[in-house]
Design a protein around this motif. Structure first.
Motif, PDB file in Angstrom:
ATOM      1  N   PHE A   1       0.842  -1.185   0.000  1.00  0.00           N
ATOM      2  CA  PHE A   1       0.000   0.000   0.000  1.00  0.00           C
ATOM      3  C   PHE A   1       0.881   1.240   0.000  1.00  0.00           C
ATOM      4  CE2 PHE A   1      -3.623  -2.484   1.678  1.00  0.00           C
ATOM      5  CZ  PHE A   1      -4.580  -2.001   0.805  1.00  0.00           C
ATOM      6  N   PHE A   2       0.399   2.266  -0.643  1.00  0.00           N
ATOM      7  CA  PHE A   2       1.073   3.560  -0.540  1.00  0.00           C
ATOM      8  C   PHE A   2       0.110   4.559   0.082  1.00  0.00           C
ATOM      9  CE2 PHE A   2       1.599   7.822  -2.266  1.00  0.00           C
ATOM     10  CZ  PHE A   2       2.809   8.131  -1.679  1.00  0.00           C
ATOM     11  N   TRP A   3       0.472   5.052   1.243  1.00  0.00           N
ATOM     12  CA  TRP A   3      -0.344   6.070   1.916  1.00  0.00           C
ATOM     13  C   TRP A   3       0.388   7.393   1.823  1.00  0.00           C
ATOM     14  CZ3 TRP A   3      -4.760   3.888   2.884  1.00  0.00           C
ATOM     15  CH2 TRP A   3      -4.815   2.552   3.274  1.00  0.00           C
ATOM     16  N   GLU A   4      -0.262   8.373   1.281  1.00  0.00           N
ATOM     17  CA  GLU A   4       0.340   9.697   1.215  1.00  0.00           C
ATOM     18  C   GLU A   4       0.009  10.434   2.500  1.00  0.00           C
ATOM     19  OE1 GLU A   4       0.107  13.662  -1.572  1.00  0.00           O
ATOM     20  OE2 GLU A   4      -0.029  11.675  -2.467  1.00  0.00           O
ATOM     21  N   LYS A   5       1.007  10.816   3.226  1.00  0.00           N
ATOM     22  CA  LYS A   5       0.848  11.373   4.561  1.00  0.00           C
ATOM     23  C   LYS A   5       0.352  12.814   4.498  1.00  0.00           C
ATOM     24  CE  LYS A   5       3.471  11.845   8.837  1.00  0.00           C
ATOM     25  NZ  LYS A   5       4.821  11.701   9.445  1.00  0.00           N
ATOM     26  N   ASP A   6      -0.556  13.127   5.420  1.00  0.00           N
ATOM     27  CA  ASP A   6      -1.049  14.496   5.509  1.00  0.00           C
ATOM     28  C   ASP A   6       0.051  15.408   6.036  1.00  0.00           C
ATOM     29  OD1 ASP A   6      -3.555  13.860   4.617  1.00  0.00           O
ATOM     30  OD2 ASP A   6      -4.371  13.512   6.611  1.00  0.00           O
ATOM     31  N   PRO A   7       0.106  16.638   5.580  1.00  0.00           N
ATOM     32  CA  PRO A   7       1.101  17.581   6.132  1.00  0.00           C
ATOM     33  C   PRO A   7       0.769  17.918   7.577  1.00  0.00           C
ATOM     34  CG  PRO A   7      -0.416  18.709   4.631  1.00  0.00           C
ATOM     35  CD  PRO A   7      -0.713  17.241   4.505  1.00  0.00           C
ATOM     36  N   THR A   8       1.818  18.093   8.383  1.00  0.00           N
ATOM     37  CA  THR A   8       1.653  18.411   9.810  1.00  0.00           C
ATOM     38  C   THR A   8       2.542  19.602  10.159  1.00  0.00           C
ATOM     39  OG1 THR A   8       3.346  16.759  10.326  1.00  0.00           O
ATOM     40  CG2 THR A   8       1.052  16.047  10.459  1.00  0.00           C
ATOM     41  N   PRO A   9       2.200  20.791   9.693  1.00  0.00           N
ATOM     42  CA  PRO A   9       3.106  21.939   9.900  1.00  0.00           C
ATOM     43  C   PRO A   9       3.278  22.316  11.369  1.00  0.00           C
ATOM     44  CG  PRO A   9       0.987  22.645   9.006  1.00  0.00           C
ATOM     45  CD  PRO A   9       0.994  21.160   8.937  1.00  0.00           C
ATOM     46  N   ILE A  10       2.211  22.225  12.165  1.00  0.00           N
ATOM     47  CA  ILE A  10       2.340  22.609  13.578  1.00  0.00           C
ATOM     48  C   ILE A  10       3.042  21.513  14.367  1.00  0.00           C
ATOM     49  CG2 ILE A  10       1.044  23.201  15.667  1.00  0.00           C
ATOM     50  CD1 ILE A  10      -1.043  24.495  13.970  1.00  0.00           C
ATOM     51  N   LEU A  11       2.673  20.279  14.121  1.00  0.00           N
ATOM     52  CA  LEU A  11       3.311  19.180  14.843  1.00  0.00           C
ATOM     53  C   LEU A  11       4.801  19.117  14.551  1.00  0.00           C
ATOM     54  CD1 LEU A  11       2.995  16.739  16.686  1.00  0.00           C
ATOM     55  CD2 LEU A  11       2.380  15.371  14.672  1.00  0.00           C
ATOM     56  N   ASP A  12       5.205  19.528  13.363  1.00  0.00           N
ATOM     57  CA  ASP A  12       6.624  19.515  13.015  1.00  0.00           C
ATOM     58  C   ASP A  12       7.445  20.446  13.898  1.00  0.00           C
ATOM     59  OD1 ASP A  12       6.033  17.711  11.053  1.00  0.00           O
ATOM     60  OD2 ASP A  12       5.953  19.206   9.438  1.00  0.00           O
ATOM     61  N   THR A  13       6.806  21.417  14.525  1.00  0.00           N
ATOM     62  CA  THR A  13       7.522  22.364  15.391  1.00  0.00           C
ATOM     63  C   THR A  13       7.552  21.915  16.842  1.00  0.00           C
ATOM     64  OG1 THR A  13       5.520  23.670  15.860  1.00  0.00           O
ATOM     65  CG2 THR A  13       6.771  24.238  13.881  1.00  0.00           C
ATOM     66  N   ILE A  14       6.897  20.790  17.165  1.00  0.00           N
ATOM     67  CA  ILE A  14       6.805  20.338  18.552  1.00  0.00           C
ATOM     68  C   ILE A  14       7.809  19.208  18.768  1.00  0.00           C
ATOM     69  CG2 ILE A  14       5.293  19.452  20.353  1.00  0.00           C
ATOM     70  CD1 ILE A  14       4.509  22.203  19.313  1.00  0.00           C
ATOM     71  N   ASP A  15       8.885  19.507  19.474  1.00  0.00           N
ATOM     72  CA  ASP A  15       9.868  18.489  19.834  1.00  0.00           C
ATOM     73  C   ASP A  15       9.814  18.143  21.318  1.00  0.00           C
ATOM     74  OD1 ASP A  15      10.879  18.287  17.232  1.00  0.00           O
ATOM     75  OD2 ASP A  15      12.210  20.012  17.553  1.00  0.00           O
ATOM     76  N   ALA A  16       9.137  18.953  22.093  1.00  0.00           N
ATOM     77  CA  ALA A  16       9.014  18.733  23.533  1.00  0.00           C
ATOM     78  C   ALA A  16       7.747  19.449  24.004  1.00  0.00           C
ATOM     79  CB  ALA A  16      10.245  19.246  24.269  1.00  0.00           C
ATOM     80  N   PRO A  17       7.193  19.057  25.139  1.00  0.00           N
ATOM     81  CA  PRO A  17       5.962  19.703  25.617  1.00  0.00           C
ATOM     82  C   PRO A  17       6.103  21.205  25.829  1.00  0.00           C
ATOM     83  CG  PRO A  17       6.331  17.657  26.795  1.00  0.00           C
ATOM     84  CD  PRO A  17       7.551  17.901  25.974  1.00  0.00           C
ATOM     85  N   ILE A  18       7.307  21.684  26.099  1.00  0.00           N
ATOM     86  CA  ILE A  18       7.495  23.117  26.334  1.00  0.00           C
ATOM     87  C   ILE A  18       7.150  23.933  25.097  1.00  0.00           C
ATOM     88  CG2 ILE A  18       9.906  23.066  25.652  1.00  0.00           C
ATOM     89  CD1 ILE A  18       8.371  25.110  28.545  1.00  0.00           C
ATOM     90  N   HIS A  19       7.268  23.306  23.927  1.00  0.00           N
ATOM     91  CA  HIS A  19       6.971  24.026  22.684  1.00  0.00           C
ATOM     92  C   HIS A  19       5.478  24.277  22.514  1.00  0.00           C
ATOM     93  CE1 HIS A  19      10.954  22.159  21.062  1.00  0.00           C
ATOM     94  NE2 HIS A  19      11.177  23.250  21.774  1.00  0.00           N
ATOM     95  N   LEU A  20       4.652  23.563  23.262  1.00  0.00           N
ATOM     96  CA  LEU A  20       3.213  23.832  23.197  1.00  0.00           C
ATOM     97  C   LEU A  20       2.876  25.210  23.731  1.00  0.00           C
ATOM     98  CD1 LEU A  20       1.772  20.399  24.420  1.00  0.00           C
ATOM     99  CD2 LEU A  20       1.687  21.304  22.105  1.00  0.00           C
TER     100      LEU A  20
END
Length: 792
Positions: free
Chosen positions: A139-158
Motif C-alpha cells: 500500500f502507498f499512503w500519502e501522509k497528511d502535512p503536519t506543519p504545527i506538529l513539526d515544530t513540537i519536539d518537547a511539551p514546552i513548545h506547546l
C-alpha cells in the motif's frame, strides 16, 4: 504500422477510444486476486508522481468487478467503511498513463487496520481463482502535512501556541500521525484518538517532566509519546528495540512510572505526592485513569487513602462509556451541554473553592451538628447537579469536577488551568467524557445487494472463505468446545476476568447470556466469585489471561486450592505474546500454579488436546484444575469441531520414538520439539519426542521409561525457572534416576523479561526456537560444530 506512425502523437479522442477498448476487453476476463496490483508510487517528469493529489491509496483493478463487488473488504475486515470508491477511466501524466484505475480515497484519521490473512489449507474450488495475496506493505499512503506538529519536539513548545485554533489543528495533526503509523502496522488506534485533546491540554497546562504525569493504559499514551520527543521513533512502537506500547521509565523522563495492568497510576501518583510533600517540593502530580480500571479495587483503595492524607494531586477520569456505573448499557448515557460545562468551570474556579472552604470553617464554628448538616446539604446539592455515582468520589475524599467534554480543548484547558492553581486543597478528580472514534465518512456500502450476487465461486464466497477458514486461534477452539460442553451440561458457567474480551469469548456470551459474567480487571473478585459458584453446585470456568491472573494469586491459594473447590481456570495468552511485551506476557503461571498442593496443572500441545482438556476440566469435580494455552493461531491439525474426550489425569504420550536423546515437552512447545527432531534427523540422530500434557501430577511412568531408555533427557517449556522442568528434576532426583546414566537438561525462558518484538523474534531471543532445541541436543552429544552450523 511504421515507426513514424507509431511515434505520431495521438489525439485525446483516439487515446480515450483505445483506453475504452482495453477496458472492454478486460471486463470480459474473470477477476482474480492476482490481477489486483498494488503499485508503489513512481516518479514522473511532471513531478506529480503519476497519482492524483490528497491521500490516495491506488491499485489497478480492470473490469466491471470492483471492491464493492467484493464487499469492500478485500484487505479490510471488518469492512473499512471510510473508504470511498472512485473509478476514473483515464489518468494521465506526462510520463505514464494508467488505464481504468480504481482509486480508494482514504481519510487517514479514520483508517481501520487490516487483518493479515494466512492460508491454512485452502479449498480446491478456490485454487483456480486465487493467486498470491498482496502484502500490506505494498500500500502507498500519502501522509497528511503536519506543519504545527513539526515544530513540537518537547511539551514546552506547546506554550508557543497561543491560539486555540492552532491547538485544535495540532490535535488533528496528532490524530493523523497516529492513524498513519498504526494503519501501516494493522493495529487499532481508536482509543488513542479519543485522548488526543486531553493529552495536549495536560501538556499545555502542566510542566512535564517536573510535573509528574502518569497514565494507566497503553493506547492512551500514543499522543503523549508523540508530544514528548518520541515522534521520530513512533513507527517502531511495539517492535524489537523500538518504543514500548506502554509508558516506561527506561524510555523517557516524561514517563515517571510504567503503565502496567491498569489501576496503578493513582497509587503510584499518591506515593509521589507524599514524597513531594515530605521533600518540600512544589511540583504537581497528574494521574489519568479510565473507567475500565475503576472496576479494580486498588483504585478505590488509593482514592480512600488520598482523601485521608489530603495530599494535593489531580486525578483525571477518562470516561469513554459516558457513565460512572458498571452496567453502561442499562443506564442512559450522560451528555455534555452548555450548562454542565459552565458548572464544571464554576466548580474548578479558585473563588468557588475558597468560598466552599470558608463555609466549611464557618459551619464548624457553630458546632459539630451544624457542620454535619451543612455537609449533607453540600453533598445533596452536588449530587443533584452531578451525574450518577459522582458522590462516591466525594465520600472517598476527592473533590469532584465534571463532567467535561474531553474532546473540547478549550474547556479542558480552562478547567485544568484552574485546577493547577489550587494549592493546599487536597485531591481533585476531573471527570472527562471522551469519544472513541467510530467509522465515519465512508458512505461506501460494503454489503452485497441481490443484483450483485454472483455464481457460487464469486468473490463474495472468496471473502467468506478468507474470513472464516484461514486464521483460527486457540481461543476459537476453546470457546467452541466450551459451548459444546455447555449445551450438554447446564451447570457450566463462565466467569471472565482481565481487560477486554476476545471476540471468540463473546460467542459464549451471546449463546448463554445468563451463564456468562464479565468482571473486567476485578480478577480477585472473579476467582472468589467462581469459588462461590462452585460451592453452589455449578461448574465455573474462570477465564483469565495469564498476566492478569497474577493479581488474584492470594485468592487462588486461600479461596480455591486450600479448600479444594473445583474451579476450572482457563489461562489464556500464556507464554510470550509478541508486541505486547513483558507487560502482557504470561511466563509465570506454570510456576505459581504447579506449586499448589491440590491443583491439577495441564497444557495442550495443539487444539485437539485443548478440546480434550475442556472436557477433562468439566469432568473433574473434587479439586481445582487449570490449563494454559497461547495467544496465537492454532497448529492446524484438527478439522471440524468435535466433542472432547476426557484425558486420564497425569498421563502423557510418546509422539515419536528414537534413541540416545529424548525431548519431553510441555504445552505448545511440543510442536517445536517435533521440528527439532526433523532437524536432528538430517545429522543422523533419531530423537524421541514425548508430550507430557500434565505438569501436576507428572506421568512418572513415562519419565522413568524415558530415563531408562535414553542417555539424555531435555525438558522444554515456555515458562520460567521453577516450572515443569523443576518438577521433573525433583522427581528424577528423589527417584534415584539421576544416579544412573541419564543426563538431564532444562530449556526454559531466561531469567529476564523478554522485551516487545514479534513472536518469532521473542522466541529467538529466549532460545526457544526449534533450532535452539536441536542445537542443545547436538551440544549434549558433543557435536559442537554441528550445533554452530545449525544455528547459522
Amino acid at each position: 504500422m511504421s515507426r513514424a506512425q507509431r511515434s505520431t502523437p495521438r489525439s485525446k479522442s483516439q487515446t480515450g477510444a483505445r483506453v475504452a477498448a482495453a477496458a472492454t476487453r478486460e471486463q470480459q476476463r474473470p477477476l482474480t486476486l492476482s490481477r489486483l496490483r498494488l503499485p508503489r508510487r513512481r516518479s514522473c517528469a511532471c513531478g506529480g508522481g503519476g497519482w492524483p493529489a490528497k491521500e490516495y491509496c491506488k491499485f489497478q483493478a480492470f473490469g466491471r468487478h470492483s471492491l464493492r463487488r467484493m464487499g469492500g473488504r478485500y484487505l479490510h475486515s471488518p469492512p473499512a467503511v471510510n473508504l470511498i470508491c472512485e473509478e476514473s477511466t483515464f489518468v494521465r501524466s506526462t510520463s505514464c498513463c494508467l488505464h481504468s484505475c480504481l482509486c480508494l480515497r482514504c481519510k487517514t484519521s479514520n483508517l481501520k487496520p487490516c487483518r493479515t490473512l494466512v492460508f491454512n489449507m485452502p479449498s480446491r474450488r478456490f485454487n483456480r481463482r486465487l493467486a498470491a495475496l498482496p502484502d500490506v506493505d505494498d500500500f502507498f499512503w500519502e501522509k497528511d502535512p503536519t506543519p504545527i506538529l513539526d515544530t513540537i519536539d518537547a511539551p514546552i513548545h506547546l506554550k508557543n501556541l497561543s491560539s486555540k485554533v492552532e491547538l485544535k489543528q495540532l490535535a488533528g495533526e496528532v490524530r493523523s500521525e497516529i492513524s498513519f503509523i498504526m494503519s501501516r502496522k494493522c493495529q487499532p488506534c481508536n482509543t488513542g484518538h479519543s485522548v488526543v485533546e486531553l493529552a495536549i491540554a495536560i501538556h499545555y497546562v502542566f510542566n512535564a517532566p517536573m510535573d509528574k504525569i502518569l497514565w494507566d493504559a497503553g493506547q492512551h499514551t500514543y499522543a503523549h509519546k508523540i508530544l514528548t520527543g518520541r515522534r521520530s521513533l513512533f513507527h517502531t512502537i511495539k517492535q524489537r528495540k523500538g518504543l514500548s506500547g506502554f509508558t516506561s521509565r527506561f524510555e523517557s523522563e516524561y514517563d515517571p512510572f510504567g503503565a502496567g495492568h491498569g489501576c496503578n497510576s493513582l497509587s503510584a501518583g499518591l506515593g509521589m505526592a507524599v514524597a513531594r510533600d515530605l521533600g518540600g517540593r512544589k511540583n504537581r502530580i497528574v494521574t489519568v485513569i479510565s473507567n475500565w480500571t475503576t472496576m479494580a479495587g486498588q483504585v478505590y483503595e488509593a482514592m480512600g487513602h488520598a482523601g485521608f492524607l489530603d495530599s494535593n494531586m489531580v486525578v483525571i477520569l477518562n470516561d469513554s462509556r459516558h457513565t460512572l456505573l458498571p452496567k453502561a448499557d442499562s443506564q442512559s448515557k450522560m451528555s455534555i451541554n452548555a450548562l454542565s460545562s459552565a458548572l464544571s468551570k464554576v466548580q474548578s474556579s479558585k473563588g468557588f473553592r475558597k468560598f466552599r472552604e470558608a463555609a466549611k470553617g464557618l459551619s464548624k464554628w457553630f458546632g459539630k451538628g451544624m457542620h454535619e448538616f451543612a455537609a449533607k446539604i453540600d453533598e445533596y446539592a452536588r449530587g443533584m447537579i452531578g451525574p450518577h455515582g459522582a458522590t462516591l468520589f466525594e465520600e472517598l475524599g476527592l473533590y469532584y469536577i465534571g463532567p467535561i467534554d474531553g474532546n473540547n480543548i478549550d474547556d479542558l484547558i480552562c478547567v485544568l488551568k484552574e485546577v493547577s492553581t489550587l494549592d493546599s486543597t487536597g485531591p481533585v478528580l476531573v471527570h472527562v467524557i471522551t469519544e472513541n472514534e467510530k467509522d465515519s465518512g465512508g458512505e461506501f456500502n460494503s454489503e452485497i445487494t441481490p443484483d450483485e450476487e454472483g455464481p457460487p465461486d464469486s468473490s463474495q464466497d472468496i471473502l467468506k472463505f478468507l474470513e472464516n477458514g484461514l486464521s483460527r486461534t486457540y481461543n476459537d477452539c476453546f470457546v467452541e468446545s466450551l459451548i459444546a460442553e455447555a449445551e450438554n451440561d447446564k451447570r457450566i458457567v463462565v466467569v471472565h476476568g482481565g481487560m477486554g474480551i476476545d471476540r471468540s469469548i463473546q460467542l459464549f456470551q451471546s449463546r448463554f447470556p445468563d451463564r456468562f459474567f464479565d468482571l473486567g480487571i476485578a480478577e480477585q473478585h472473579a476467582v472468589t466469585f467462581s469459588a462461590g459458584l462452585a460451592c453452589g453446585g455449578l461448574k465455573p470456568f474462570c477465564i483469565i489471561p495469564s498476566t492478569f491472573l497474577q493479581r488474584a494469586y492470594d485468592q487462588i491459594v486461600e479461596d480455591v486450592d486450600m479448600q479444594k473447590i473445583p474451579v476450572r481456570f482457563a489461562i489464556t495468552s500464556a507464554g510470550l505474546v509478541g508486541s505486547e511485551g513483558p507487560t502482557n506476557s504470561g511466563p509465570f503461571d506454570i510456576t505459581f500454579m504447579s506449586c499448589l498442593p491440590n491443583m491439577i496443572v495441564m497444557s495442550p500441545s495443539n487444539e485437539d488436546e485443548l478440546i480434550d482438556m475442556v472436557a477433562t476440566a468439566a469432568m473433574v469435580e473434587d479439586r481445582p484444575i487449570c490449563f494454559r494455552y497461547p495467544k496465537g493461531a492454532i497448529v492446524g491439525t484438527s478439522g471440524t469441531l468435535a466433542y472432547g474426550n476426557p484425558l486420564e489425569i497425569g498421563k502423557g504420550e510418546i509422539l515419536a520414538e528414537g534413541k540416545e536423546i529424548a525431548f519431553l515437552g510441555y504445552g505448545e512447545v511440543v510442536q517445536r520439539c517435533l521440528i527439532a527432531r526433523s532437524l536432528l534427523f538430517n545429522f543422523g540422530i533419531q530423537a524421541t519426542v514425548a508430550n507430557a500434557r500434565f505438569c501436576k501430577p507428572l506421568d512418572i511412568d513415562l519419565i522413568r521409561m524415558l530415563c531408562q531408555q535414553h542417555d539424555f533427557l531435555i525438558t522444554v517449556e515456555e515458562g520460567t525457572v521453577g516450572g515443569f522442568g523443576s518438577h521433573v528434576s525433583q522427581f528424577i532426583s528423589l527417584d534415584g534416576l539421576l544416579d544412573g546414566k541419564i543426563k538431564w537438561r532444562p530449556i526454559v525462558l531466561p531469567d529476564r523479561y523478554i522485551e516487545h518484538a514479534s513472536l518469532t523474534e521473542q522466541l529467538d531471543m529466549a532460545g526457544l526456537t526449534a533450532h535452539h532445541i536441536a542445537a542443545t541436543a547436538l551440544t549434549l552429544l558433543g557435536r559442537h560444530r554441528d550445533a554452530l552450523l545449525l544455528m547459522k
